[in-house]
Design an enzyme around this catalytic site. Structure first.
Site, PDB file in Angstrom:
ATOM      1  N   CYS A 220       0.856  -1.193   0.000  1.00  0.00           N
ATOM      2  CA  CYS A 220       0.000   0.000   0.000  1.00  0.00           C
ATOM      3  C   CYS A 220       0.892   1.243   0.000  1.00  0.00           C
ATOM      4  O   CYS A 220       1.741   1.389   0.889  1.00  0.00           O
ATOM      5  CB  CYS A 220      -0.892  -0.005   1.240  1.00  0.00           C
TER       6      CYS A 220
ATOM      7  N   ASP B 251      -0.286  -5.552   0.873  1.00  0.00           N
ATOM      8  CA  ASP B 251      -1.643  -5.949   0.500  1.00  0.00           C
ATOM      9  C   ASP B 251      -1.575  -7.357  -0.078  1.00  0.00           C
ATOM     10  O   ASP B 251      -0.569  -7.740  -0.688  1.00  0.00           O
ATOM     11  CB  ASP B 251      -2.210  -4.988  -0.560  1.00  0.00           C
TER      12      ASP B 251
END
Lengths: 120, 120, 120, 120, 120, 120, 120, 120, 120, 120
Positions: free
Chosen positions: G38, G45
């Protein structure tokens, strides 16, 4: 609905030599296509029979087990009696060190039943 | 909401002779269509009753078990009380070697409950 | 985030007389709609609280249990502390023979947690 | 693929005071987003790490546990070694009364593996 | 259908040094892509083999385990015999402290079978 | 239960520039941790809100969407009204080409409800 | 977090000749082991990328697709941008007749997201 | 088994003003705790009733819908008739733009049935 | 890895007369025990083949379909090619009005693939 | 294996007056306990028959449908033929506006089949 005597059924079961009699090990046969007839209503019953056993000198031959179970197709017999009879037949022919027979039945009148017997 | 006395209910339960009293084996009856009435709110309750028992001299007859459970349809009685009463009735009539009664209830107010009693 | 003292919470829990104190039996209440607030981030936490207990003289009244759990809605408290506090409150009011409290939490930062406490 | 020494990793783990050190209770942290690198093929491995422990004086802080596990993202290490190392790091910092670490890995070459270690 | 002698198969299995021989821990390898040939019908059998073991001095190398299992692809051998043979081969090469081998087979003639062997 | 006016809520929603405004594509945000209060009973409601939209010039920022939904935590509002309001707020701020809002609620009184609105 | 330019990524994707270019047929590749970073929080992620396409002259080579996706492992990029970029790269190299790219992400802050793009 | 005339049942259903009559949106109420009585056997039937409708000027009030469905508890009526009657009652009182009523019944005699009606 | 020419394979497929050629109806055969060999790595591939077709003058005989699929057991062939070939063989022998062939493969390198072809 | 002529079977099916012939609605009967005999092997087949129909003047009576299906218990007939025959019998007696018959069969030789026929 027919009536067959015990030896007719047991004669169907065949065995083969246990490949590892020097150790305990467990074999499970799961037979979901069992059907018999309710002696009270004449309606067919449907269930699953599960054999879990420790073989001694012999193992049960799979195809003969299937043929044995098919012999109940048009027999009129109650849940409790059939499960005990299957256990007795298996013990008589296969002579396992240990055995558990479970029968699980599809719902009748909104209730469903399971029977479990352990040997010895 | 009606009130029925104990013997009215127990008289419904019928039994038949255990086909294999010489051994211990286990019978489970799973009854997912149980309903009674909450004595506090007057609203219906819905649940599943599971009987797991080792029969002694007799087994419970399945259709009579269903009729027995239907007698609670309009009875006002709490979860904890009903489960104890069902166990007491079953023991009184069937006299099993062992028995477990479980009741599992659909959610009320975002909570759901299960009661389990073992005998003896 | 508010702060409430212990007695405020315990006073909410109500009990009723155990209908079968002469035997041990098990009651499970499954409460999937629990929410509190993380004291570190101020963000809400969501979880399920499961009570499994053997009642002694009294049983917990279900609606009061729900109201009790709702009191945590805006409380700032950690997973480990909240689960211990709920057990202590339940023991103080219901005085069960045995009790297990489990809390299962929705994922935070890709991890999810469960806490289990048994009494005594 | 980098190589980091032990203390670099352990320093990331943070703890907080156990809110109920007078009793044994169990905390489970389920971490499904673990990734490291296979030292043989250089390919990434993906798995889930589950910690189940009984805290003594301290509990592990959840965010630091996540940061600790992320440090393996580019480490080259085998399944068996990584699981033992995670257990050793956790024991060194959190000093739990009991601990189980399980790692469950996504399939490689049509096989998938799970490792379980219990302490003490 | 070919016939291969024992050493041909065992030679495929490779091991590596246990990274934590000072403690007992459990490794499970789940192998859902097993196939062999039924010696009676010549038809292929399909199953899953699961190894669960506590390593002693060495661990089994995963890719060699896969290659080992692939050697059965065109072997004619019964369920009971194959499972015992796989256990014997694994014990001979990996010498684990404990081992369980399970084989679970897809349905044949409406029946499906599972074999479980524990060592020692 | 508090009352907040519309702009207080909409001001929380933040947006960022759509990285591909030259094409239609679909974004789904699934928000299972929604809670509000029933205006009739004062009891908390729990549900999942699902946004499925085709962005135009901007996309909704995920953290602000979460903060926006948390503002309903202590609001007293009915299922049907809340779902329409969330759609109106989203349209006012994000101005999507297409939008569907679904709300799915946990059971109350043995019934559970889902609301679905499509825009335009 | 590194920054790589477009051609670095696209060069990884390899293709092979479509074995049946005379007809339309559909290929789906499901890639559940995707991870990126991210750009806002620096946290990893995790997601699944699904490619569903009708090949024209060439098909994508599976191992190169895997290597291509691994290049995002340490890239800082948002959900919406990454999914559009993957579609653009696939179109540029494979030139399919039709393509759908879906990305499904694990929960962050209690919300989870899915992005779907169709070409042309 | 009692017999109640139509208006007795319809009078129970209450409505409230649609909060968004300017747009079409869909409301689903899922009612899994329905029970009535088979007019042929006198035995209870159990089912789930699902209402899916687009409201016009009013929405159905949830608690009154529950009370309405409870009125069938001791009514003797067939699956096909009951589902048509529920649709007719709902249309008469709520006057929706669109409506679908589904009833799904638990097994009887090894068969289970579902009825679906759409209006208009 | 062997190489077999087309007619060797097609000759295995047998057909029988369609019992209802005057109407269109759909037959689905689901074959989860397919295995072939990857021509690149020499490693076995495992998958499920699903045939969905509308018969014209003849239907495929089930046992011959099974024998046909087993012929690929030691064939080296890619996913995309094999699926097209199976469709071509089926069309050549069974000449169905409509046909869809799907192949779904177990994961390789963390990715799994499905191929779908429709005829005509 | 017996042979029964058509009228013997159709005479079993009973109907009752459609309670709502003024509208189209859909009735589904799901019959999971079907069994017949394979005419080739003499072995029993097991399956589920699903009827989905829009009644015209009459509906099928449920118990007679069950008795009708039981008549196939010892009939020797292929999957494709049996499904067409059941559809023809149902149309002849019930004369529905629309009908779909599906038969889904348990695996034989590792393959399982489904047949679907729509009328008209």
């Amino acid at each position: 609905m027919s009536n067959t005597n015990e030896s007719d059924f047991r004669d169907i079961l065949e065995v083969f030599e246990n490949p590892a009699p020097h150790r305990d090990f467990t074999i499970e046969h799961n037979c979901p296509e069992f059907t018999s007839v309710c002696p009270k209503t004449g309606q067919p019953d449907y269930g699953t029979i599960v054999f879990t056993y420790v073989p001694d000198e012999v193992c049960v031959e799979l195809k003969s087990l299937k043929m044995y179970l098919q012999r109940f197709r048009n027999e009129g017999i109650f849940y409790e009696a059939i499960t005990n009879r299957i256990l007795d037949d298996f013990v008589a022919v296969v002579k396992p060190r240990k055995l558990r027979v479970e029968s699980r039945w599809t719902p009748r009148g909104g209730l469903n039943s399971n029977i479990t017997i352990e040997y010895p």
